[in-house]
Write a protein that holds these residues in place. Structure first.
Motif, PDB file in Angstrom:
ATOM      1  N   GLY A  39       0.819  -1.209   0.000  1.00 39.39           N
ATOM      2  CA  GLY A  39       0.000   0.000   0.000  1.00 39.39           C
ATOM      3  C   GLY A  39       0.851   1.256   0.000  1.00 39.39           C
ATOM      4  O   GLY A  39       0.527   2.248  -0.671  1.00 39.39           O
ATOM      5  N   GLU A  40       1.953   1.221   0.740  1.00 36.53           N
ATOM      6  CA  GLU A  40       2.852   2.375   0.758  1.00 36.53           C
ATOM      7  C   GLU A  40       3.520   2.574  -0.603  1.00 36.53           C
ATOM      8  O   GLU A  40       3.715   3.715  -1.041  1.00 36.53           O
ATOM      9  CB  GLU A  40       3.891   2.221   1.867  1.00 36.53           C
ATOM     10  CG  GLU A  40       3.275   2.341   3.250  1.00 36.53           C
ATOM     11  CD  GLU A  40       4.263   2.098   4.377  1.00 36.53           C
ATOM     12  OE1 GLU A  40       5.484   2.042   4.116  1.00 36.53           O
ATOM     13  OE2 GLU A  40       3.802   1.968   5.534  1.00 36.53           O
ATOM     14  N   ALA A  41       3.833   1.477  -1.289  1.00 37.42           N
ATOM     15  CA  ALA A  41       4.404   1.588  -2.632  1.00 37.42           C
ATOM     16  C   ALA A  41       3.383   2.181  -3.594  1.00 37.42           C
ATOM     17  O   ALA A  41       3.710   3.053  -4.413  1.00 37.42           O
ATOM     18  CB  ALA A  41       4.875   0.213  -3.129  1.00 37.42           C
ATOM     19  N   ALA A  42       2.142   1.737  -3.479  1.00 39.35           N
ATOM     20  CA  ALA A  42       1.082   2.280  -4.332  1.00 39.35           C
ATOM     21  C   ALA A  42       0.864   3.762  -4.046  1.00 39.35           C
ATOM     22  O   ALA A  42       0.705   4.572  -4.977  1.00 39.35           O
ATOM     23  CB  ALA A  42      -0.220   1.501  -4.121  1.00 39.35           C
ATOM     24  N   ALA A  43       0.878   4.130  -2.780  1.00 39.76           N
ATOM     25  CA  ALA A  43       0.705   5.541  -2.416  1.00 39.76           C
ATOM     26  C   ALA A  43       1.844   6.390  -2.969  1.00 39.76           C
ATOM     27  O   ALA A  43       1.622   7.514  -3.448  1.00 39.76           O
ATOM     28  CB  ALA A  43       0.616   5.686  -0.900  1.00 39.76           C
ATOM     29  N   ALA A  44       3.053   5.863  -2.931  1.00 38.51           N
ATOM     30  CA  ALA A  44       4.189   6.597  -3.481  1.00 38.51           C
ATOM     31  C   ALA A  44       4.024   6.777  -4.986  1.00 38.51           C
ATOM     32  O   ALA A  44       4.319   7.855  -5.531  1.00 38.51           O
ATOM     33  CB  ALA A  44       5.500   5.880  -3.159  1.00 38.51           C
ATOM     34  N   TYR A  45       3.536   5.756  -5.668  1.00 41.08           N
ATOM     35  CA  TYR A  45       3.332   5.886  -7.111  1.00 41.08           C
ATOM     36  C   TYR A  45       2.254   6.923  -7.424  1.00 41.08           C
ATOM     37  O   TYR A  45       2.399   7.714  -8.357  1.00 41.08           O
ATOM     38  CB  TYR A  45       2.979   4.537  -7.747  1.00 41.08           C
ATOM     39  CG  TYR A  45       2.875   4.665  -9.240  1.00 41.08           C
ATOM     40  CD1 TYR A  45       4.014   4.801 -10.012  1.00 41.08           C
ATOM     41  CD2 TYR A  45       1.641   4.712  -9.871  1.00 41.08           C
ATOM     42  CE1 TYR A  45       3.927   4.965 -11.387  1.00 41.08           C
ATOM     43  CE2 TYR A  45       1.545   4.879 -11.238  1.00 41.08           C
ATOM     44  CZ  TYR A  45       2.694   5.001 -11.991  1.00 41.08           C
ATOM     45  OH  TYR A  45       2.605   5.185 -13.341  1.00 41.08           O
ATOM     46  N   ILE A  46       1.199   6.924  -6.641  1.00 41.47           N
ATOM     47  CA  ILE A  46       0.172   7.961  -6.807  1.00 41.47           C
ATOM     48  C   ILE A  46       0.809   9.336  -6.629  1.00 41.47           C
ATOM     49  O   ILE A  46       0.513  10.273  -7.371  1.00 41.47           O
ATOM     50  CB  ILE A  46      -0.996   7.735  -5.824  1.00 41.47           C
ATOM     51  CG1 ILE A  46      -1.793   6.495  -6.248  1.00 41.47           C
ATOM     52  CG2 ILE A  46      -1.897   8.964  -5.736  1.00 41.47           C
ATOM     53  CD1 ILE A  46      -2.796   6.002  -5.215  1.00 41.47           C
ATOM     54  N   GLY A  47       1.720   9.449  -5.679  1.00 44.33           N
ATOM     55  CA  GLY A  47       2.436  10.705  -5.468  1.00 44.33           C
ATOM     56  C   GLY A  47       3.338  11.078  -6.624  1.00 44.33           C
ATOM     57  O   GLY A  47       3.533  12.259  -6.921  1.00 44.33           O
TER      58      GLY A  47
END
Length: 110
Positions: A39-47
Motif C-alpha cells: 500500500g505504501e508503494a502504491a501511495a508513493a506511485y500515486i504521489g
C-alpha cells in the motif's frame, strides 16, 4: 547480491520470533505487513503521478523503488514463517514464472 537477503531476513525473523513468538497470530501479522508495504508503494506511485489533485506530485520514482524494496523485505521475512527453506521456494517460483513467460512468448511468436 540477494544471497544476503536470506541471511538478513532470517535474522529479522528470528528477532521477531524472540520478541513476538511464532504462532499463527504472528504469521498473520507478517503477512499483513506485506500488504501494508504494498500500500505504501502504491501511495508513493500515486504521489509520483500527481493523481491526487489536492496533494499534487509528492514522491519521486526513487521513493517508489524504496517502497518496493520494503515490500520485498517484508515478503521475504514473512516467507520464513511459512517454509523452512525460503530461498528454495522463491527460486522454484521464480523459475516457474520465467518458464511460463517464455512459453507464452514462444507461443505468440509462432
Amino acid at each position: 547480491m540477494t544471497a544476503g537477503l536470506w541471511t538478513v531476513t532470517a535474522s529479522i525473523a528470528a528477532t521477531l520470533n524472540a520478541a513476538n513468538g511464532a504462532g499463527e497470530h504472528e504469521r498473520a501479522m507478517r503477512l499483513m505487513k506485506v500488504t501494508e508495504e504494498a500500500g505504501e508503494a502504491a501511495a508513493a506511485y500515486i504521489g509520483v503521478t500527481g493523481q491526487n489533485p489536492r496533494k499534487g506530485t509528492t514522491h519521486t520514482p526513487a521513493d517508489v523503488a524504496d517502497e518496493l524494496c520494503d515490500v520485498i523485505i517484508a515478503a521475504a521475512v514473512a516467507l520464513h514463517a511459512f517454509t523452512a527453506v525460503p530461498p528454495v521456494v522463491l527460486d522454484a517460483k521464480l523459475h516457474a514464472a520465467a518458464g511460463r513467460l517464455n512459453a507464452h512468448t514462444h507461443t505468440e511468436s509462432e
